[in-house]
Motif scaffolding. Structure first.
Motif, PDB file in Angstrom:
ATOM      1  N   GLU A 207      52.511 -84.447  64.203  1.00 62.26           N
ATOM      2  CA  GLU A 207      53.388 -85.591  64.448  1.00 62.26           C
ATOM      3  C   GLU A 207      54.423 -85.716  63.333  1.00 62.26           C
TER       4      GLU A 207
ATOM      5  N   SER B   1      63.383 -87.448  65.338  1.00 69.18           N
ATOM      6  CA  SER B   1      62.523 -88.078  66.355  1.00 69.18           C
ATOM      7  C   SER B   1      61.194 -88.488  65.739  1.00 69.18           C
TER       8      SER B   1
ATOM      9  N   ARG C 208      57.373 -88.035  67.182  1.00 71.30           N
ATOM     10  CA  ARG C 208      57.306 -86.956  68.176  1.00 71.30           C
ATOM     11  C   ARG C 208      56.391 -85.848  67.682  1.00 71.30           C
ATOM     12  N   TYR C 209      55.655 -85.234  68.576  1.00 67.85           N
ATOM     13  CA  TYR C 209      54.788 -84.107  68.242  1.00 67.85           C
ATOM     14  C   TYR C 209      55.660 -82.849  68.220  1.00 67.85           C
TER      15      TYR C 209
END
Length: 161
Positions: free
Chosen positions: A25, A145, A148-149
């Protein structure tokens, strides 16, 4: 094109080609619990809550620092120097859970495996895998982001200013 313009153009291109060194993440650096990183006292950067096996070189460069414990690697290229620090307080593990794949002075290519990580072993010892990547040469970082992963070697995760 003048030589100076050509150098600036190459520098801009290379700065955009910073890939994610690990899977996990994506986080802002100020979300890391360790104040040395979160206050940006070493430099600006970002973090990834590591959830993979390999840590890979995000750029071509030279290993300028490789802790024998495997928890931190310093890399320098023509444009910048940066530190990849795997987890929080992981130096206390004295290398347990880390397999260092490079040595100080090694020339590396983008995508080379630099550390193999046994995340289960590190988590068993109660250590966080939030891993800061800090730019030591004054760059400012915008995380594109947050939350976000990202996959290892994914590009366009940050903007380097």
């Amino acid at each position: 094109m003048t030589a100076q313009t050509n150098r600036m153009f190459k520098k801009i291109l290379k700065r955009k080609d910073f890939f994610s060194p690990m899977e996990g993440e994506l986080m802002r650096i100020d979300q890391v619990e360790d104040e040395v990183f979160s206050t940006r006292s070493m430099g600006d950067g970002f973090a990834i809550d590591f959830n993979g096996v390999d840590v890979k070189a995000p750029t071509d460069g030279e290993v300028i620092m490789a802790f024998p414990t495997g928890h931190a690697i310093g890399i320098k290229n023509d444009n910048m120097e940066y530190l990849i620090h795997i987890g929080m307080d992981t130096v206390e593990l004295e290398g347990e859970g880390f397999e260092l794949c490079v040595a100080q002075g090694d020339r590396i290519k983008q995508g080379d495996v630099i550390v193999k990580v046994d995340k289960e072993k590190i988590l068993e010892k109660g250590k966080s895998l939030k891993s800061p990547i800090v730019f030591l040469t004054g760059e400012k970082i915008e995380v594109l982001s947050v939350g976000r992963y990202v996959k290892c070697m994914e590009k366009n995760i940050i903007k380097i200013k």
